[in-house]
Scaffold this active site. Sequence first.
Site, PDB file in Angstrom:
ATOM      1  N   CYS A   1     -13.597   0.272   7.184  1.00  0.00           N
ATOM      2  CA  CYS A   1     -12.701  -0.248   6.154  1.00  0.00           C
ATOM      3  C   CYS A   1     -12.656   0.679   4.946  1.00  0.00           C
ATOM      4  CB  CYS A   1     -13.172  -1.625   5.698  1.00  0.00           C
ATOM      5  SG  CYS A   1     -13.428  -2.824   7.046  1.00  0.00           S
ATOM      6  N   SER A   2     -11.475   0.868   4.374  1.00  0.00           N
ATOM      7  CA  SER A   2     -11.337   1.709   3.184  1.00  0.00           C
ATOM      8  C   SER A   2     -11.975   1.021   1.980  1.00  0.00           C
ATOM      9  CB  SER A   2      -9.870   2.031   2.913  1.00  0.00           C
ATOM     10  OG  SER A   2      -9.119   0.845   2.737  1.00  0.00           O
TER      11      SER A   2
ATOM     12  N   LYS B   1     -10.444   6.303   3.681  1.00  0.00           N
ATOM     13  CA  LYS B   1     -11.778   5.884   4.088  1.00  0.00           C
ATOM     14  C   LYS B   1     -12.853   6.444   3.164  1.00  0.00           C
ATOM     15  CE  LYS B   1     -14.632   3.716   6.180  1.00  0.00           C
ATOM     16  NZ  LYS B   1     -15.246   3.843   4.892  1.00  0.00           N
TER      17      LYS B   1
ATOM     18  N   HIS C   1      -9.013   3.875  -1.995  1.00  0.00           N
ATOM     19  CA  HIS C   1      -7.663   3.349  -1.810  1.00  0.00           C
ATOM     20  C   HIS C   1      -7.233   2.484  -2.992  1.00  0.00           C
ATOM     21  CE1 HIS C   1      -4.082   1.945  -0.004  1.00  0.00           C
ATOM     22  NE2 HIS C   1      -4.567   0.971   0.757  1.00  0.00           N
TER      23      HIS C   1
ATOM     24  N   CYS D   1       0.811  -1.220   0.000  1.00  0.00           N
ATOM     25  CA  CYS D   1       0.000   0.000   0.000  1.00  0.00           C
ATOM     26  C   CYS D   1       0.846   1.272   0.000  1.00  0.00           C
ATOM     27  CB  CYS D   1      -0.933   0.007   1.203  1.00  0.00           C
ATOM     28  SG  CYS D   1      -2.071  -1.400   1.235  1.00  0.00           S
TER      29      CYS D   1
END
Length: 389
Positions: A212-213, A332, A336, A85
């Site tokens: 969770c994103s 968020k 992502h 990431c």
Amino acid sequence: MTKAQIVGWAHSQFGKTDHADTEALMAAVAAPALAHAGLAASDVDGIFVGVMNGGFSKQEFQGALVGMTDEALAHVPSVRLENACATGSAAIYTAMDFIEAGRGRIALVIGAEKMTAVPTAEVGDILLGGSYRKEEADVEGGFAGVFGRIAQHYFQRYGDRSEELAMIAAKNHANGVANPYAHMRRDFGFAFCNTVSEKNPIVAAPLRRTDCSLVSDGAAALVLADADTAATLQRAIAFRARSHVNDVFALSRRDMLEFDGPRRAWKAALSMAGATLDDLSFVETHDCFTIAEMIEYEAMGLTAPGEGYRAIRDGTTTRSGSLPVNPSGGLKSKGHPIGATGVSMHVISAMQLMGEAGEMQIPGAGLAGIFNMGGAAVANYVSILERAK
């Protein structure tokens, strides 16, 4: 040694987009970034691409795709970086090394990921590639399960902080309403984020969907130049400091709640910058999951270990607080797309420092902190940015 500075940028819409693949996503930001910098493709000395892939596409060798967008870029040296990431930050830092080593004056950095073309069931397994598969491959819930396990241990050690996680989610979604690039521009409010429901189910206990994103498509690009060249251009954002610190890959070999790598990266960057958190105008941090943002408060030194909840409870990290965190909406709300995230964080921060952030703008923003991490706090990057022109 000449220092690399940011002189232009571009950012695509994040979300489920019509772009067919990363080639199309990169093409959407390459020319606009160069135009924003006031440069031509023929000026570029090196291209640095951040794409994690890992199974999102059968196409590898993605560093070569940028040369497909413009014949003037076809013969420019190009490489692809991957660091889970933190892939985007890895591409930026490598481009900076290229310039600061004197190998070129101008670098084009592009981060991109096309995630939504893959069935949802496969996404979790692809993302689990950012964990230590020898020990963590069977974690239920994929990478969300990894952070669900971190949240479980956190609650066991420090108490149930589900409400504060919901407050972080609500803050970031409220901020994201002002971000024209965000995947989810909707203010859900605390009550929705704090309630398990059909629309907000448990994903990996104790994490809910709003913790969770998002799985997103998107791209972002930066143009970097040496300081002498930057001085001749319209805008320039300098790195007062940058730090990259790794930690042990396997969670079993470290305290998963300590986030020691992020702590070390923040300490090194702030020391190099001659600054403290009080000097920062805002922070863009890696809220892949709300529990990550809470522990990152502790790692950056905003609170003591186990007391990250205080920073959201007392309003410190809200938009009107003393240190706004994720005024962009963060991962968020913004989304992502893995390879694009680190580049996006730097683009959004540069916009803030230039006063070009529109409704996201933090008044008088002068010094930005950025934290981007790969894996569960394994590859940790901290940048401290300021306006140079």
